[in-house]
Write an enzyme that holds these catalytic residues in place. Structure first.
Site, PDB file in Angstrom:
ATOM      1  N   HIS A 164      23.882 -21.612 -93.182  1.00 46.49           N
ATOM      2  CA  HIS A 164      25.023 -20.650 -92.844  1.00 46.49           C
ATOM      3  C   HIS A 164      24.920 -19.451 -93.303  1.00 46.49           C
ATOM      4  O   HIS A 164      25.743 -18.656 -94.046  1.00 46.49           O
ATOM      5  CB  HIS A 164      26.317 -21.333 -93.369  1.00 46.49           C
ATOM      6  CG  HIS A 164      27.610 -21.058 -92.807  1.00 46.49           C
ATOM      7  ND1 HIS A 164      28.819 -21.978 -92.594  1.00 46.49           N
ATOM      8  CD2 HIS A 164      28.018 -19.876 -92.063  1.00 46.49           C
ATOM      9  CE1 HIS A 164      29.630 -21.611 -92.002  1.00 46.49           C
ATOM     10  NE2 HIS A 164      29.246 -20.063 -91.723  1.00 46.49           N
TER      11      HIS A 164
ATOM     12  N   GLU B 132      28.880 -29.770 -93.980  1.00 42.58           N
ATOM     13  CA  GLU B 132      28.118 -28.932 -94.836  1.00 42.58           C
ATOM     14  C   GLU B 132      28.614 -29.053 -96.291  1.00 42.58           C
ATOM     15  O   GLU B 132      29.783 -29.386 -96.662  1.00 42.58           O
ATOM     16  CB  GLU B 132      28.571 -27.339 -94.672  1.00 42.58           C
ATOM     17  CG  GLU B 132      27.617 -26.779 -93.503  1.00 42.58           C
ATOM     18  CD  GLU B 132      27.958 -25.336 -93.048  1.00 42.58           C
ATOM     19  OE1 GLU B 132      28.560 -24.632 -93.747  1.00 42.58           O
ATOM     20  OE2 GLU B 132      27.983 -24.913 -91.592  1.00 42.58           O
TER      21      GLU B 132
ATOM     22  N   ARG C 180      30.664 -23.302 -85.655  1.00 44.66           N
ATOM     23  CA  ARG C 180      30.857 -24.212 -86.632  1.00 44.66           C
ATOM     24  C   ARG C 180      30.200 -25.818 -86.607  1.00 44.66           C
ATOM     25  O   ARG C 180      30.093 -26.069 -85.393  1.00 44.66           O
ATOM     26  CB  ARG C 180      32.432 -24.422 -86.649  1.00 44.66           C
ATOM     27  CG  ARG C 180      33.448 -23.381 -87.147  1.00 44.66           C
ATOM     28  CD  ARG C 180      32.906 -23.157 -88.965  1.00 44.66           C
ATOM     29  NE  ARG C 180      33.919 -22.276 -89.493  1.00 44.66           N
ATOM     30  CZ  ARG C 180      33.320 -20.910 -89.622  1.00 44.66           C
ATOM     31  NH1 ARG C 180      32.021 -20.485 -89.283  1.00 44.66           N
ATOM     32  NH2 ARG C 180      34.175 -20.072 -90.322  1.00 44.66           N
TER      33      ARG C 180
HETATM   34  N1  LIG Z   1      27.675 -19.084 -88.707  1.00 40.34           N
HETATM   35  C1  LIG Z   1      28.335 -18.017 -89.108  1.00 40.34           C
HETATM   36  O1  LIG Z   1      28.073 -17.610 -90.175  1.00 40.34           O
HETATM   37  C2  LIG Z   1      29.567 -17.157 -88.423  1.00 40.34           C
HETATM   38  C3  LIG Z   1      30.336 -18.363 -87.509  1.00 40.34           C
HETATM   39  N2  LIG Z   1      31.266 -17.847 -86.987  1.00 40.34           N
HETATM   40  C4  LIG Z   1      32.194 -18.730 -85.860  1.00 40.34           C
HETATM   41  O2  LIG Z   1      32.076 -18.092 -84.718  1.00 40.34           O
HETATM   42  C5  LIG Z   1      33.484 -18.270 -84.129  1.00 40.34           C
HETATM   43  C6  LIG Z   1      33.457 -17.075 -82.995  1.00 40.34           C
HETATM   44  O3  LIG Z   1      33.936 -15.851 -83.778  1.00 40.34           O
HETATM   45  P1  LIG Z   1      34.324 -14.484 -82.640  1.00 40.34           P
HETATM   46  O4  LIG Z   1      33.239 -14.507 -81.783  1.00 40.34           O
HETATM   47  O5  LIG Z   1      34.548 -13.414 -83.647  1.00 40.34           O
HETATM   48  O6  LIG Z   1      35.555 -14.957 -82.154  1.00 40.34           O
HETATM   49  P2  LIG Z   1      36.305 -14.808 -80.731  1.00 40.34           P
HETATM   50  O7  LIG Z   1      37.791 -15.203 -80.817  1.00 40.34           O
HETATM   51  O8  LIG Z   1      36.046 -13.426 -80.467  1.00 40.34           O
HETATM   52  O9  LIG Z   1      35.443 -15.623 -79.715  1.00 40.34           O
HETATM   53  C7  LIG Z   1      35.688 -17.083 -79.748  1.00 40.34           C
HETATM   54  C8  LIG Z   1      35.706 -17.427 -78.082  1.00 40.34           C
HETATM   55  O10 LIG Z   1      35.549 -18.807 -78.043  1.00 40.34           O
HETATM   56  C9  LIG Z   1      36.461 -19.287 -76.718  1.00 40.34           C
HETATM   57  N3  LIG Z   1      36.997 -20.299 -76.811  1.00 40.34           N
HETATM   58  C10 LIG Z   1      37.913 -20.949 -77.423  1.00 40.34           C
HETATM   59  N4  LIG Z   1      37.870 -22.307 -77.189  1.00 40.34           N
HETATM   60  C11 LIG Z   1      37.191 -22.542 -76.106  1.00 40.34           C
HETATM   61  C12 LIG Z   1      36.624 -23.707 -75.556  1.00 40.34           C
HETATM   62  N5  LIG Z   1      37.174 -24.775 -75.645  1.00 40.34           N
HETATM   63  N6  LIG Z   1      35.718 -23.596 -74.550  1.00 40.34           N
HETATM   64  C13 LIG Z   1      35.189 -22.380 -74.214  1.00 40.34           C
HETATM   65  N7  LIG Z   1      35.349 -21.275 -75.217  1.00 40.34           N
HETATM   66  C14 LIG Z   1      36.417 -21.307 -75.748  1.00 40.34           C
HETATM   67  C15 LIG Z   1      37.599 -17.971 -76.811  1.00 40.34           C
HETATM   68  O11 LIG Z   1      38.301 -17.903 -75.582  1.00 40.34           O
HETATM   69  C16 LIG Z   1      37.015 -16.627 -77.325  1.00 40.34           C
HETATM   70  O12 LIG Z   1      36.320 -16.106 -76.378  1.00 40.34           O
HETATM   71  C17 LIG Z   1      34.272 -17.971 -85.353  1.00 40.34           C
HETATM   72  O13 LIG Z   1      35.462 -18.860 -85.001  1.00 40.34           O
HETATM   73  C18 LIG Z   1      33.473 -18.635 -86.329  1.00 40.34           C
HETATM   74  O14 LIG Z   1      33.837 -19.948 -86.472  1.00 40.34           O
HETATM   75  C19 LIG Z   1      31.527 -16.470 -87.064  1.00 40.34           C
HETATM   76  C20 LIG Z   1      30.910 -15.585 -87.910  1.00 40.34           C
HETATM   77  C21 LIG Z   1      29.841 -15.850 -88.496  1.00 40.34           C
HETATM   78  O1  LIG Z   2      33.056 -15.654 -90.694  1.00 45.07           O
HETATM   79  C1  LIG Z   2      32.758 -16.601 -90.503  1.00 45.07           C
HETATM   80  O2  LIG Z   2      33.655 -17.465 -89.857  1.00 45.07           O
HETATM   81  C2  LIG Z   2      31.583 -17.193 -91.036  1.00 45.07           C
HETATM   82  O3  LIG Z   2      31.478 -18.353 -91.075  1.00 45.07           O
HETATM   83  C3  LIG Z   2      30.760 -16.536 -92.148  1.00 45.07           C
HETATM   84  O4  LIG Z   2      30.589 -15.340 -91.961  1.00 45.07           O
END
Ligand SMILES: NC(=O)C1=CN([C@@H]2O[C@H](COP(=O)(O)OP(=O)(O)OC[C@H]3O[C@@H](n4cnc5c(N)ncnc54)[C@H](O)[C@@H]3O)[C@@H](O)[C@H]2O)C=CC1
Ligand SMILES: O=C(O)C(=O)CO
Length: 386
Positions: free
Chosen positions: A320, A302, A273
């Protein structure tokens, strides 16, 4: 109150009214809702980001559930409007839900869904693409070609960074961070350093096994290290990719001070993000350090970029799109629709949101469960035993 100008309606006589604030890819999600007696209303208004008022108008007087987008502000106002309309379910079509006030949803008894897993590899692949694009200056070189500036091969033309044997740093080694780490370690034979609140045991085992495989084949083995602080990763890694959730612990995780400890020729990638990076500090750092490069999929405000960012050659920027593959986006729509449907039908919550494959199989009906409800514990929802 703003009136939505155009709505597409499917199955007008359906018993349950489900609203989607945007058209979403594919038709499976619509069919699954229709088959379960839902009237599906899709807002087709030509406005990218709907306001809270627009969404209140969409919810109207009777609404059983809403599928919404990460650009929308789901707080007290919308959850109270949904609750007044008899609604019990909302799902983001996204895994990240920092746009949702889950406490407000709890207050009104509204289940909040998200879409984990189906976007893991797609998002990690974009992070890998940005890592390569920044390290090898692909966008700059493309612009140079198109501008007709190429006069012939030169020893110093667009020299970038070799990844092999360097260290990849991952901050937030969850689903996406771990998938990205595996790609970079296996694809480019990079060593890994990661920081997360939790140990990424499977990732560590993968790197160990791959290192042993390389060694057995007479190659330099890859290594891994779990850092005890984020700063350790920033100091040691050559390529750093950010994959944590956005919350108050990760807001401006990368700022003026943390940028200062990074290597001068490091590559920084953000597919998490925007506010995880202090973008003003980043612009200044990029100006001062032309060999430092970034690949950004997300931005602090954004759809805007901070002044100066768009002029910098050492920044690769995309809008994004990290989860934007057809299969993933159709799957996200399906999971979001099934989250809402499951709550409407009184189904339990799927026990493991990291394994949502059974919901994505187009050749079989999905399990009678909501794939991923983030406030299931707070609402005391039953868990599926399937
Ligand atoms: N750019 C895009 O289109 C996308 C962005 N995202 C973003 O990616 C994020 C992660 O997605 P997932 O991997 O599926 O989630 P996830 O929950 O599997 O991974 C997030 C990780 O961050 C860690 N974390 C939390 N606070 C932390 C901190 N202070 N320091 C270090 N690590 C910390 C957690 O322990 C966890 O392992 C989503 O929450 C979303 O905001 C996800 C999909 C697409
Ligand atoms: O899934 C999310 O969190 C995104 O940012 C878009 O896929």
């Amino acid at each position: 109150m703003a009136k939505p100008v155009s709505i597409e309606v499917w199955n007008p006589n359906g018993k349950y009214r489900v609203v989607s604030t945007k058209p979403m890819p594919g038709t499976r999600w619509i069919n699954l809702l229709i088959e379960q007696d839902c009237r599906v209303e899709i807002c087709t208004q030509k406005k990218t980001i709907l306001s809270v008022e627009d969404i209140i108008a969409l919810i109207g007087d009777k609404c059983d559930g809403v599928i919404g987008q990460l650009t929308e502000d789901w707080g007290e106002t919308l959850f109270s409007a949904l609750s007044r309309a008899g609604g019990k379910a909302f799902s983001n079509m996204a895994v990240g839900y920092n746009n949702v006030d889950v406490n407000a949803a709890n207050k009104y008894g509204v289940a909040v869904g998200n879409t984990p897993g189906v976007l893991t590899e797609t998002t990690a692949e974009l992070a890998a693409s940005l890592s390569l694009s920044a390290a090898r200056r692909i966008v700059e070189a493309d612009e140079f070609m198109r501008a007709g500036l190429y006069d012939g091969w030169l020893p110093n033309l667009f020299v970038g960074n070799l990844l092999k044997g360097q260290t990849v740093g991952v901050i937030g080694a969850g689903r996406i961070g771990s998938a990205y780490a595996r790609m970079m370690v296996e694809g480019f034979k990079m060593n890994l350093i990661y920081y997360d609140l939790y140990q990424a045991t499977r990732l560590e085992k993968f790197v160990t096994a791959y290192g042993q495989f390389l060694k057995a084949n007479g190659e330099q083995p890859v290594t891994w290290k779990r850092a005890s602080s984020m700063e350790e990763v920033l100091r040691e890694a050559d390529v750093i990719s950010l994959h944590p959730i956005l919350d108050k612990t990760t807001y401006h995780l990368v700022n003026k001070d943390s940028l200062a400890i990074m290597k001068k020729e490091a590559v920084l990638v953000n597919c998490s993000r925007g506010p995880v990076i202090d973008e003003v500090a980043l612009v200044e750092h990029l100006k001062q350090n032309p060999m430092f490069r970034v690949g950004l999929d997300v931005f602090e405000d954004e759809p805007y970029m901070k002044p100066g960012l768009a002029d910098l050659k050492n920044a690769v920027v995309v809008p994004h799109i990290a989860s934007a593959s057809k299969w993933t986006r159709e799957g996200m729509a399906t999971l979001a629709a099934l989250n809402v449907l499951g709550k409407i039908k009184g189904y339990p919550v799927w026990s493991n949101p990291n394994q949502v494959e059974p919901f994505l199989n187009e050749n079989a009906p999905p399990p009678a469960a909501s794939p991923s409800i983030v406030n299931s514990k707070a609402l005391g929802l039953p868990v599926s035993r399937l």
